[in-house]
Structure formats: structure tokens, C-alpha cells
Write an enzyme that holds these catalytic residues in place. Structure first.
Site, PDB file in Angstrom:
ATOM      1  N   GLU A 105      -7.305   0.403  -4.430  1.00 28.82           N
ATOM      2  CA  GLU A 105      -7.294   0.333  -2.962  1.00 28.82           C
ATOM      3  C   GLU A 105      -8.606  -0.180  -2.364  1.00 28.82           C
ATOM      4  O   GLU A 105      -8.588  -1.044  -1.486  1.00 28.82           O
ATOM      5  CB  GLU A 105      -6.910   1.696  -2.383  1.00 28.82           C
ATOM      6  CG  GLU A 105      -5.431   1.989  -2.604  1.00 28.82           C
ATOM      7  CD  GLU A 105      -5.056   3.456  -2.490  1.00 28.82           C
ATOM      8  OE1 GLU A 105      -5.906   4.272  -2.088  1.00 28.82           O
ATOM      9  OE2 GLU A 105      -3.903   3.793  -2.813  1.00 28.82           O
ATOM     10  N   ASP A 144       0.889  -1.162   0.000  1.00 32.22           N
ATOM     11  CA  ASP A 144       0.000   0.000   0.000  1.00 32.22           C
ATOM     12  C   ASP A 144       0.927   1.212   0.000  1.00 32.22           C
ATOM     13  O   ASP A 144       1.469   1.593   1.040  1.00 32.22           O
ATOM     14  CB  ASP A 144      -0.881  -0.038   1.259  1.00 32.22           C
ATOM     15  CG  ASP A 144      -1.646   1.271   1.467  1.00 32.22           C
ATOM     16  OD1 ASP A 144      -1.659   2.108   0.540  1.00 32.22           O
ATOM     17  OD2 ASP A 144      -2.230   1.449   2.556  1.00 32.22           O
ATOM     18  N   LYS A 162       2.778  11.176  -3.679  1.00 29.69           N
ATOM     19  CA  LYS A 162       1.711  10.497  -4.432  1.00 29.69           C
ATOM     20  C   LYS A 162       0.799  11.506  -5.131  1.00 29.69           C
ATOM     21  O   LYS A 162       0.223  11.225  -6.181  1.00 29.69           O
ATOM     22  CB  LYS A 162       0.912   9.642  -3.461  1.00 29.69           C
ATOM     23  CG  LYS A 162      -0.042   8.668  -4.109  1.00 29.69           C
ATOM     24  CD  LYS A 162      -0.537   7.690  -3.065  1.00 29.69           C
ATOM     25  CE  LYS A 162      -1.669   6.839  -3.558  1.00 29.69           C
ATOM     26  NZ  LYS A 162      -2.124   5.916  -2.504  1.00 29.69           N
ATOM     27  N   ASP A 169     -13.050   5.497   2.105  1.00 28.08           N
ATOM     28  CA  ASP A 169     -11.600   5.673   2.233  1.00 28.08           C
ATOM     29  C   ASP A 169     -11.258   7.155   2.351  1.00 28.08           C
ATOM     30  O   ASP A 169     -11.333   7.902   1.380  1.00 28.08           O
ATOM     31  CB  ASP A 169     -10.937   5.043   0.988  1.00 28.08           C
ATOM     32  CG  ASP A 169      -9.416   5.105   1.067  1.00 28.08           C
ATOM     33  OD1 ASP A 169      -8.879   5.750   1.980  1.00 28.08           O
ATOM     34  OD2 ASP A 169      -8.770   4.491   0.205  1.00 28.08           O
TER      35      ASP A 169
END
Ligand code: AMP
Length: 618
Positions: free
Chosen positions: A169, A8, A70, A190
């Protein structure tokens, strides 16, 4: 061959796991940490620091410490300009227009920085497992487009991994949470450091199908921190008259303290922030000491957190699911530890979100499970993902004809038949676009190509089949075939034409904001196309009826057709509607009169591909 690990690669923290006999376990570092901050720093001596050590020295070395890389992965510089002031390091435009990072006169691309994080994770995994690790499954937000996925893959490669799969994810979270037996419907909520997304999944006997996914790539825990930071700075200014925003180091210290306070407030009702020597006033050093209560934090951040709920509602609607049907709500991401988040989510879904999995680890665990599927250790699971935005082609009048609607499962193949807009048209232009607006201009163009050599035929007769195919990795292939001649042309959509998550949000928001205006425009486009059709048929009758009609009626008919042409090129939709109806009526009586008009001729298709070189056939 070594093991395949699940990674992850998070905005704020990263986590790795491996699978033993199909059962996933989190890999710990030598010091016992189960997650690693996704931070990379370069010391004055040129030394590279990764993870906790990099995070710890951020305050004293802000310009050479890179966090949240990211957010830059696979992004153009122009897409991240709003983000430039949110970080303490320098974001620059690379020669190819992409966003990059400048550290001590060296340019690093986002995949290079991510690769440094991945390399550290590889070392940790190898130390823990006592063997070389080369294969990996890396997770990405469901919203990542093809370029962002490619950038993640590139980072893996640079780090020395063989990236076996780039996995969404939420799908990973669902894999880790659910036992595959039976039929279950679940929502993955999320809320991480940089983004929010919500996905609705249906699991039937081990087949995990994502039914819908929605999100906001500009909403994350960082934004909640910003609310606190601004409040603290304001308070400090009111009390001391000192503006901390102008300082080089103070904002970074305040931000760190605000984030810490936010996390503490998930467990306690109030917390203190103490930052000694934060500034220098007229009478010497000034310290920042402030108490923050959970109530105050909720007041400051509540509005932002509440923004996630309508997205949950929309995602359910897209999935065609009622709230009562949802069996489980799984929380992913550090920000879901906030009590207000848990309360709002629980209230909305009418059930307590699942607490059985750790939101920081669930995605890595799911990636490890997927790795065991890929290595054949587990055969009881299948994953089906979706495409987040509609894909289609431009048709006459600038209208987007969707071929693959958003939230369609991938891999996916779909086709639609179109036709030509004028007689003997030998070329059609195929313009591929992605988005939710009915008018083409509001969507993102992905590419164009021409299909040449169409056999001579009347307008509306050729059958041109346009096929859209998306493979399991999300790459789109479009082809157009003239079904009578077999003439075919195709393109692979170049990843540089893809959409970023921010684009997707923007396109979605714009689509709903402009829906009404688009409807009006669309109606007008429809009328213009109808006028074209009527003019075409009436002109044909006019030619043939020269003998049958008296001179006056013939000339009158000709004038009406000419008028309709003018109306078609104008912008008065009411007048155009009236003109169409008059010419159509007139044409019907002329047709009856000459008894020659071929009324049976109705094209099998009524959509005309917009021609980029219509004149060639005219
Ligand atoms: P992720 O991207 O999933 O690693 O989530 C990181 C975000 O979660 C950051 O904004 C953190 O500040 C936030 N976070 C982590 N732990 C907590 C906590 N206990 N309470 C509130 N926010 C948290």
C-alpha cells in the site's frame, strides 16, 4: 484481453481505479460512490449483501454481517483471540487451525468473504468500463507476510481475477503522489481503520525504493472508536445506572454512532449523539443523548494517536534519513483526516503533510499506475520493496546469525560461510529463523534442514556456504553447500511458517525490551564457544606433550582442561572467563615447549553451525 484494474482492498473501505494511457482514474459505482464499505452480510433468506447495503443493515442483523475481514486474512485462530469480542459475528477455528467465520451454520474462510467484496468490485468496474475485467493489481499492507499475501491472492482468484501483482500500500501511495522525475524522499503515513504503518521511500528518476517500513497492526481508527464507545457507555451508566454492554444490539448502535461522531469531529468542534430507545429502564424506554467536543475526543484518543510518532522516528532511523531530508509526507487512510493526527505529523516532520491526494483513493490510484507498468503502458517506473524483519540461521550456542537484515530490498540474495563445531562432523543442522533477537529462542522459527555428507575434516575447516534468496513475491529459498564437495541441500520456506503483522510487531517490541538480557546471554555464549576452542587446542597439545612435560606438570595441565570443561557447562561467566585465560596461557607455554603446535592454523571462518547430530562425527 481486458484492462488491468487497481484494487485497494481495505479493512473498512475498498476503492478501485483504472489507468488510461498511464493516467489513473477512480471507478465510481452506479450510484456515484467512489469507495465501497468492505462489508458483507447474509439475510435471513440467504441473500448476499455487499458494501453500503450490507453496512446499513448491520444494526438489525449484527451476527450475519461481516466487517473488517482483512484483519483475519491469513491468520491462525490463536492469533485473533483478542479480536473475538470486537466484532458482532462469530469467529471460529477452522479444521486447519486458521481463523474463519461462521454464518448461519456455514463456515466461510476469510478469502471467501474477501472474494465476495472483490466480486462486487469487479461488477462495478465492468459496469463502469463497459467491458469484462479479469486482470487486477491488489494492494496489501507493507506488513503482510507471505501467508497473508497468498490469502489475498486466493481471494482474487475466487472472485475470478487474474491477480497480476500484490502491491504494498505505501508503495502504491507513493506512485500516485509523485511524478517520477528527479530525486525525492518521502514518508507515507498510513493510519486506517485497523492498522498503522509508516514507510520511508526514496525515488530516483522513476525508481521507487522503500528504505524502511514499520507499523503497529493493533492500532487503527477502530481503537479510537473503542475509546469513545467506552466513555459513552460509562457516562450513560453514571446517569441512568444502566449497563449497555450486556445488551445484544445497543453496543453495535453505540459503536456506529461513536464512529460517526468521530468523523464529524474532524470537521466541527462538537457533535451530538442521539440514540432513542437504547434501553428500557424502570419507568419505560430510555434514550441516549450526549454531546461530544473535539477537545474531549482528543483527550480520549490522544494517547493512541501519539503512539504513531515514535514509529515515524524509528522508520527514519532505519532508513538512515534525517527529518530535514524528507521532501513530502503523504497521508493515507481515513484516520489521517483527524485534525490532531495532521497536527502531530506536521509538528514532527516540521512540514505540513501533503493535502493534494485523497487519503481514501491514493492507494487504488497507485495500484492502477502499477497496472499500467505491468501492461507496458508506462515504462518510466520501477519498484523496489523491502523485507520487514531480519532472516538468518542458528549458530552454535543458540545465536541468530542474520543473513538478510531487515529492511533489505527485495528480490535479494545474500550468503555467509559457516563451519563445523567438531572434528569429522559429517552433518550440520541448518535452522532458519526470522526476527530481531540475537538469541534464537526469541525469534520465529521458519524451518530446519540437514546438510549431510560433509567430507571428513578437522573442526573449523569445512566451508559451508549458506545462501538466502528472497524473490520479488517475498518467498524465501535457503540452501547450504559444502564448498569442498559441492554437496548441497535447500528448502523453500513454507508459507505456514511465516509471520503475521502482529508477530512482527511483537518480535520487534520484544527485541528492544530484551536487548540488554540478550547481550549478557550472548557474551556467555561467546565465552562458551571460546572455551570449546581453547579446550580443543589444549587437549591436542596435552596428547602430544606427554613426552616433553614432566609427569606433575602434565597432570596439572590435564586437571585444568577438565576444570575448564566443567566451567563451560556451568553458568558462572566470570569463572569461565578466568578458566579460559588460564588454560590458554598454559597451552601457549606447552606449545612453545613442544614446538609442534600449528599456530598458523586459523580457520577462515569462526562461526559454527549448530549441529543436530554432532555425535555422528565424534
Ligand atoms: P481506511 O481503513 O483507510 O478505510 O480508514 C477507515 C478508518 O478511517 C475508520 O476507522 C474510519 O472511522 C476513519 N475515518 C474515515 N473518515 C474519517 C474522518 N473524517 N475523521 C476521522 N476518522 C475517519
Amino acid at each position: 484481453m481486458g484492462r488491468t484494474i487497481g484494487i485497494d482492498l481495505g479493512t473498512t473501505n475498498s476503492c478501485i481505479a483504472f489507468s488510461d494511457g498511464g493516467h489513473p482514474t477512480v471507478i465510481q459505482s452506479k450510484s456515484g460512490s467512489r469507495v465501497m464499505p468492505s462489508v458483507v452480510a447474509f439475510s435471513a433468506k440467504g441473500e448476499r449483501l455487499v458494501g453500503l447495503v450490507a453496512k446499513r443493515q448491520a444494526i438489525t442483523n449484527p451476527k450475519n454481517t461481516v466487517n473488517s475481514i482483512k484483519r483475519l486474512m491469513g491468520r491462525r485462530y490463536s492469533e485473533v483471540v483478542d479480536y473475538l469480542n470486537a466484532v458482532s459475528y462469530e469467529i471460529v477455528e477452522n479444521t486447519n487451525g486458521d481463523a474463519a467465520v461462521r454464518i448461519m451454520d456455514r463456515i466461510y474462510t476469510p478469502p471467501e468473504i474477501s472474494a465476495i467484496i472483490l466480486q462486487q468490485l469487479k461488477i462495478t468496474a465492468e459496469e463502469f468500463l463497459g467491458e469484462e475485467v479479469t486482470d487486477a493489481v491488489i494492494t496489501v499492507p507493507a506488513y503482510f507476510n507471505e501467508i497473508q499475501r497468498q490469502a489475498t491472492k486466493a481471494a482474487g482468484k475466487i472472485a475470478g481475477f487474474n491477480v497480476k501483482r500484490v502491491l504494498n500500500e505505501p508503495t502504491a501511495a507513493a506512485l500516485a503522489f509523485l511524478e517520477p522525475e528527479g530525486v525525492k524522499k518521502l514518508v507515507v503515513y498510513d493510519f486506517g481503520g485497523g492498522t498503522f504503518d509508516v514507510s520511508v521511500l526514496k525515488v530516483i528518476e522513476g525508481v521507487f525504493e522503500v528504505k524502511a517500513t514499520l507499523g503497529d497492526t493493533t492500532l487503527g481508527g477502530d481503537d479510537l472508536d473503542t475509546k469513545l464507545v467506552n466513555w459513552i457507555m460509562e457516562e450513560f451508566k453514571t446517569e441512568t445506572g444502566i449497563d449497555l454492554t450486556r445488551d445484544n444490539i445497543a453496543p453495535q448502535r453505540v459503536r456506529e454512532a461513536a464512529e460517526r461522531a468521530k468523523c464529524e469531529l474532524s470537521m466541527t468542534q462538537e457533535t451530538d449523539i442521539n440514540l432513542p430507545f437504547i434501553a428500557t429502564g424502570d419507568s419505560g424506554p430510555v434514550h441516549l443523548e450526549i454531546t461530544i467536543t473535539r477537545t474531549l475526543f482528543e483527550e480520549l484518543a490522544g494517547e493512541l494517536i501519539k503512539k504513531t510518532i515514535p514509529l515515524c522516528k524509528d522508520a527514519l532511523e532505519d532508513a538512515g534519513m534525517q527529518i530535514e531530508e524528507v521532501d513530502h509526507v503523504v497521508l493515507v487512510g481515513g484516520s489521517t483526516r483527524i485534525p490532531l493526527v495532521q497536527k502531530l505529523v506536521g509538528d514532527f516532520f516540521g512540514k505540513k503533510p501533503a493535502q493534494s491526494v485523497n487519503p481514501d483513493e491514493v492507494v487504488a490510484l497507485g495500484a492502477a499506475i502499477e497496472s499500467s507498468v505491468l501492461t507496458g503502458q508506462r515504462k518510466d517506473l520501477v519498484l523496489i520493496d523491502v523485507t520487514p524483519l531480519s532472516l538468518g540461521v542458528e549458530t552454535l550456542g543458540g545465536v541468530l546469525a542474520p543473513i538478510i537484515p531487515r529492511n533489505s530490498p527485495i528480490p535479494m540474495r545474500n550468503s555467509r560461510v559457516f563451519t563445523t563445531a567438531s572434528d569429522n562432523q559429517s552433518v550440520v543442522g541448518v535452522h532458519v529463523a526470522q526476527g530481531e533477537r540475537e538469541i534464537i529462542d526469541g525469534n520465529r522459527s521458519l524451518g530446519t534442514f540437514e546438510l549431510r555428507g560433509i567430507a571428513p575434516a578437522k573442526r573449523g575447516e569445512p566451508r559451508i556456504e549458506v545462501v538466502f534468496e528472497i524473490d520479488a513475491n517475498g518467498i524465501l529459498n535457503v540452501s547450504a553447500t559444502d564448498t569442498s564437495t559441492g554437496q548441497k541441500q535447500s528448502i523453500k520456506v513454507n508459507p505456514s511458517g511465516g509471520l503475521s503483522g502482529t508477530d512482527i510487531d511483537r518480535l520487534r517490541k520484544e527485541a528492544s525490551a530484551n536487548a540488554e538480557a540478550d547481550k549478557i546471554k550472548l557474551k556467555f555464549v561467546g565465552l562458551k564457544n571460546e572455551a570449546d576452542e581453547v579446550i580443543y587446542r589444549a587437549s591436542k597439545s596435552l596428547k602430544i606433550a606427554r613426552e616433553e612435560l614432566d609427569k606433575e606438570s602434565w597432570e596439572q595441565f590435564e586437571v585444568e582442561i577438565k576444570n575448564l570443561k566443567l566451567l563451560r557447562d556451568g553458568d558462572d561467566s566470570l569463572a569461565l572467563e578466568k578458566g579460559i585465560s588460564e588454560v590458554r596461557k598454559q597451552n601457549e607455554s606447552v606449545s612453545k615447549l613442544i614446538e609442534m603446535f600449528d599456530t598458523a592454523e586459523e580457520s577462515a571462518t569462526s562461526e559454527f553451525l549448530d549441529s543436530i547430530s554432532k555425535s555422528e562425527g565424534e
